[in-house]
Design a protein around this motif. Structure first.
Motif, short mmCIF file in Angstrom:
data_model
loop_
_atom_site.label_atom_id
_atom_site.label_comp_id
_atom_site.label_asym_id
_atom_site.label_seq_id
_atom_site.Cartn_x
_atom_site.Cartn_y
_atom_site.Cartn_z
N SER A 141 0.81 -1.22 0.00
CA SER A 141 0.00 0.00 0.00
C SER A 141 0.84 1.27 0.00
O SER A 141 0.31 2.35 -0.20
CB SER A 141 -0.90 0.03 1.23
N LEU A 142 2.13 1.14 0.28
CA LEU A 142 2.97 2.33 0.40
C LEU A 142 3.62 2.61 -0.95
O LEU A 142 4.46 1.85 -1.39
CB LEU A 142 4.05 2.05 1.46
N PRO A 143 3.23 3.70 -1.63
CA PRO A 143 3.88 3.98 -2.90
C PRO A 143 5.37 4.27 -2.69
O PRO A 143 5.74 4.85 -1.66
CB PRO A 143 3.18 5.25 -3.40
N PHE A 145 7.37 6.38 -3.83
CA PHE A 145 7.82 7.75 -3.64
C PHE A 145 7.47 8.27 -2.25
O PHE A 145 8.23 9.04 -1.65
CB PHE A 145 7.29 8.67 -4.74
N VAL A 146 6.36 7.81 -1.67
CA VAL A 146 6.02 8.23 -0.31
C VAL A 146 7.03 7.64 0.67
O VAL A 146 7.54 8.33 1.55
CB VAL A 146 4.59 7.78 0.06
N LEU A 149 10.42 9.42 0.29
CA LEU A 149 10.40 10.75 0.89
C LEU A 149 10.39 10.67 2.41
O LEU A 149 11.02 11.47 3.08
CB LEU A 149 9.19 11.54 0.39
N VAL A 263 11.48 6.42 -9.78
CA VAL A 263 11.11 7.17 -8.59
C VAL A 263 12.27 7.24 -7.60
O VAL A 263 12.65 8.33 -7.14
CB VAL A 263 9.88 6.53 -7.93
N LEU A 278 13.62 9.64 -17.90
CA LEU A 278 12.83 10.85 -17.65
C LEU A 278 13.37 12.03 -18.45
O LEU A 278 12.60 12.79 -19.06
CB LEU A 278 12.86 11.21 -16.16
N PHE A 282 11.14 14.10 -21.05
CA PHE A 282 10.82 15.51 -20.84
C PHE A 282 11.45 16.42 -21.89
O PHE A 282 10.92 17.47 -22.20
CB PHE A 282 11.25 15.95 -19.44
N ILE B 260 -2.04 4.67 -6.57
CA ILE B 260 -0.57 4.66 -6.50
C ILE B 260 0.02 5.13 -7.83
O ILE B 260 0.91 5.99 -7.86
CB ILE B 260 -0.06 3.25 -6.13
N SER B 263 -0.64 8.92 -8.45
CA SER B 263 0.15 9.83 -7.64
C SER B 263 1.63 9.74 -8.00
O SER B 263 2.34 10.74 -7.95
CB SER B 263 -0.08 9.56 -6.15
N THR B 264 2.08 8.54 -8.39
CA THR B 264 3.48 8.41 -8.81
C THR B 264 3.74 9.25 -10.05
O THR B 264 4.74 9.97 -10.13
CB THR B 264 3.82 6.94 -9.08
N PHE B 267 3.80 12.79 -9.13
CA PHE B 267 5.04 13.09 -8.43
C PHE B 267 6.19 13.33 -9.42
O PHE B 267 7.05 14.18 -9.19
CB PHE B 267 5.40 11.94 -7.49
N LEU B 268 6.18 12.59 -10.52
CA LEU B 268 7.22 12.78 -11.54
C LEU B 268 6.87 13.92 -12.49
O LEU B 268 7.47 14.06 -13.54
CB LEU B 268 7.41 11.48 -12.32
N SER B 269 5.91 14.73 -12.14
CA SER B 269 5.35 15.85 -12.92
C SER B 269 4.85 15.45 -14.29
O SER B 269 4.91 16.22 -15.22
CB SER B 269 6.29 17.05 -13.01
N VAL B 270 4.32 14.22 -14.39
CA VAL B 270 3.75 13.79 -15.66
C VAL B 270 2.22 13.85 -15.61
O VAL B 270 1.58 14.02 -16.64
CB VAL B 270 4.22 12.36 -15.99
N GLY B 280 -1.08 13.32 -5.43
CA GLY B 280 0.27 13.18 -5.97
C GLY B 280 0.90 14.52 -6.31
O GLY B 280 2.05 14.78 -5.96
N ILE B 283 2.24 16.64 -3.49
CA ILE B 283 3.57 16.25 -3.01
C ILE B 283 4.63 16.77 -3.98
O ILE B 283 5.67 17.27 -3.56
CB ILE B 283 3.65 14.71 -2.88
N GLY B 301 0.93 12.43 1.58
CA GLY B 301 1.47 11.07 1.53
C GLY B 301 0.72 10.15 2.48
O GLY B 301 0.38 9.03 2.13
N ILE B 304 -2.59 9.19 0.99
CA ILE B 304 -2.46 8.16 -0.04
C ILE B 304 -2.33 6.79 0.60
O ILE B 304 -3.02 5.84 0.22
CB ILE B 304 -1.23 8.44 -0.94
N VAL B 305 -1.44 6.68 1.60
CA VAL B 305 -1.22 5.39 2.24
C VAL B 305 -2.50 4.92 2.92
O VAL B 305 -2.87 3.75 2.84
CB VAL B 305 -0.06 5.48 3.25
N THR B 308 -4.88 3.56 0.15
CA THR B 308 -4.47 2.29 -0.45
C THR B 308 -4.53 1.15 0.58
O THR B 308 -4.94 0.05 0.24
CB THR B 308 -3.05 2.38 -1.03
#
Lengths: 321, 329
Positions: A141-143, A145-146, A149, A263, A278, A282, B260, B263-264, B267-270, B280, B283, B301, B304-305, B308
């Protein structure tokens, strides 16, 4: 067996062609490589060079064919966004940086996932089993990136200098000669933990399920009835069979780890393949994007093949002909 | 993949989903019942007929964590829906007298660099994130069920194509495709939801295909065919209701996967772009200030957790309740 390997490689070629064509087309229609130049204030010659490099005056299928013809000859073309360096050299160099995280991470993940999975299966419904199940739910459940960070906040900000990490802080790759062993290992700890959690969580769930299935099968009961010690039965008869479904997962996970962790590399400013991808996306650098994509695809194909051959080692009933 | 002797999908028992990113798959285990114990139990039971819904609810209720997860998820959704409505600030409203503040009474989560209230943005972001995830789950389930049903029931070309497509997504990871196309088409909530939906359905299709493959050989299908029912009727009236459990479970788990992934990407600005907030991209906006204001990263964050985790526990509880034969240990 040699014939099997050749046949397997040949059957993946159409998939590789479709896959690269798909990514090529999507990249080509998602962005305009010339748009970047407009912000850079350059003369017409620069535009012409880029148009010439990517054959932008031609339709996409033709561009793909000319990219493919040089790619199969080993020429992945230059990468305009990286100062015109050769894509091939760039990808290889970054792949080495990624491998410094991926290889130790893979082995740590495999060992912990098997241990947790086997223990929680053998001691089903025990406290440890519930702990492992809870851990894998959290991990799934923990992405990434979270979690990354969170590690940065804890070790990079609150307890600065445990691992020398700062969020998004570019410090370059460490070498043993310049920084010594301790410093070098220290820089790897947090990114590897970040990679470890999510993958270990799902692998240990699979290991547990596979092990439970094996433990409840008749041949395990037979082995116990023959009087073999429990430990021998679980490790030699049980684990060997329970590893077979895991091999496929290992192959995919290892290939994806080596293909770059987008990530994790972003959070720890690690100059690996993920960040190269990336950059390619970009900056609308088609050659670069395709270079990384081809590398990842090749990894997946090779590791799947290795997994198939490993099946034969674990399960002698499987024959390749 | 197709040459692999040991893992042909058709040999997989129902409920086994292989490994589709984080949709957790469990190999169902054979249940070992002690015959005497079963007889004892049977003797004590009065014959009361209970409806399918009632039985499901009874099984679900016993799964305490799933019940708690459902309640928390409901409360979170309520907060996301009501929060922005109750808040005195709009989610893109700027207050130039309160730029980049830490938590205070007027702004419990602080404000961002251009003076927007982070609390209302977090709730509104949760609303967008959940909306995207629900849309993805519905879209994926509809496409996946239809394709999987056809592939499993008829086999042939569509089945072969589905197999090829699944292998293709192995070679070109979905994240790569999402990154490539997300730059251009993922900037709005609906755009990113469509992209995710179109990339995630093969996972559902594979599960549905396996179930149809198994059910089409059973007697009730033969009986329906003998009674003169045509293929669409057999597929959707006779077989589909049997596959309800696994489909609902996987649709639930997909909500978590979609949150997930969305937000990922953000997070990568996509993903979704400012001023529209999602958990996402909140963050992503706050990550530059993680040294001085970690709360702006940790709060979204945490949401989100929480989502999920609840979705995964709920899915697990639903699996036990709807699909008792595929129960995990």
């Amino acid at each position: 067996m040699f014939a099997y390997v050749v046949r397997r490689v040949l059957t993946t070629i159409p998939l590789l062609l479709i896959g690269t064509f798909l990514v090529f087309t999507l990249t080509a229609i998602s962005g305009d490589p010339l748009a970047r130049l407009a912000q850079l204030d350059v003369d017409q010659a620069a535009y012409d060079r880029l148009i010439d490099l990517y054959n932008l005056d031609q339709p996409i299928p033709q561009r793909y064919v000319s990219w493919l013809t040089s790619a199969v000859q080993g020429d992945m073309g230059p990468s305009p966004s990286q100062g015109g360096q050769q894509t091939f050299d760039l990808v290889l160099g970054r792949a080495l940086n990624t491998a410094r995280l991926a290889i130790p991470a893979f082995f740590i993940i495999a060992i912990t996932a098997v241990t947790l999975g086997v223990y929680s299966a053998v001691k089903q419904y025990s406290k440890l089993d519930y702990f492992v199940t809870g851990f894998s739910f959290l991990g799934i459940s923990l992405p990434t990136f979270v979690f990354g960070l969170l590690l940065q906040v804890i070790f990079g900000i609150w307890w600065f200098d445990w691992f020398g990490a700062r969020p998004f802080f570019v410090q370059g790759m460490r070498t043993v000669a310049q920084h010594g062993w301790l410093d070098m290992v220290r820089a790897h700890v947090l990114p590897i933990i970040t990679l470890w959690l999510v993958i270990t969580a799902s692998e240990s769930r699979f290991q547990r399920a596979a092990m439970l299935e094996v433990i409840n099968s008749d041949y395990i009961r037979t082995a116990r009835a023959k009087g073999l010690p429990r430990r021998t039965v679980i490790l030699k008869h049980g684990l060997r069979n329970a590893l077979i479904p895991l091999v496929t997962i290992w192959a995919i996970d290892f290939a994806l780890l080596l293909g770059g962790a987008v990530v994790t590399e972003t959070i720890f400013a690690w100059p690996g393949l993920g960040r190269l991808l990336l950059a390619g996306i970009f900056q609308q650098d088609l050659n670069l994007t395709m270079g990384v994509v081809v590398f990842i695809a090749a990894l997946v194909v090779v590791f799947n093949l290795i997994a198939d051959l490993l099946y034969g080692v674990l399960d002698p009933r499987i024959r390749y002909d | 993949m197709t040459d692999r002797e040991v893992t042909h999908p058709e040999e997989r028992p129902p409920g086994y989903e292989g490994r589709s990113s984080t949709v957790g798959g469990e190999v169902p285990e054979t249940e070992h019942l002690d015959p005497e114990h079963v007889i004892d139990e049977l003797e004590g039971i009065e014959a009361v007929s209970r409806s399918f819904g009632r039985q499901t609810w009874d099984r679900f209720r016993r799964h305490r964590i799933a019940l708690i997860a459902a309640v928390v998820l409901f409360l979170l959704t309520l907060a996301f829906v009501v929060g922005p409505w109750l808040s005195p600030y709009g989610f893109s409203e700027q207050d130039f007298t309160a730029l980049n503040q830490g938590p205070s009474l007027a702004h419990p989560f602080g404000t961002d660099t251009i003076g927007r209230d982070i609390m209302v943005r977090t709730f509104q972001g949760g609303r967008f994130s959940l909306r995207i995830a629900l849309f993805v789950a519905i879209l994926t389930t509809v496409i996946g069920t239809i394709v999987g049903a056809i592939a499993g029931y008829f086999g042939g070309t569509i089945d072969a194509l589905l197999n090829k497509l699944i292998n293709l997504f192995l070679i070109v990871p979905a994240l790569v495709i999402l990154l490539v196309v997300g730059v251009r088409w993922g900037a709005t909530p609906n755009g990113i939801a469509l992209l995710l939906g179109f990339l995630l359905w093969p996972a559902i299709a594979r599960i549905v295909r396996g179930l149809f493959l198994q059910y089409k050989e059973q007697e009730f299908v033969l009986a329906a065919r003998a009674a003169g029912a045509r293929a669409p009727r057999i597929m959707f009236r006779h077989i589909l209701p049997n596959t309800f459990g696994p489909i609902v479970v996987n649709a639930t788990l997909l909500v978590g996967v979609a949150i997930i992934l969305e937000s990922t990407l953000s997070f990568l600005s996509v993903g979704v772009q400012d001023p529209v907030p999602t958990l996402g991209n909140l963050i992503e906006k706050a990550k530059g200030q993680i040294d001085t204001k970690p709360s702006a990263v940790l709060i979204p964050g945490g949401f989100i957790v929480a989502i999920t985790l609840c979705v995964n526990f709920l899915g697990d509880g639903l699996r036990d309740a709807l699909d008792p034969t595929a129960r995990k240990g």
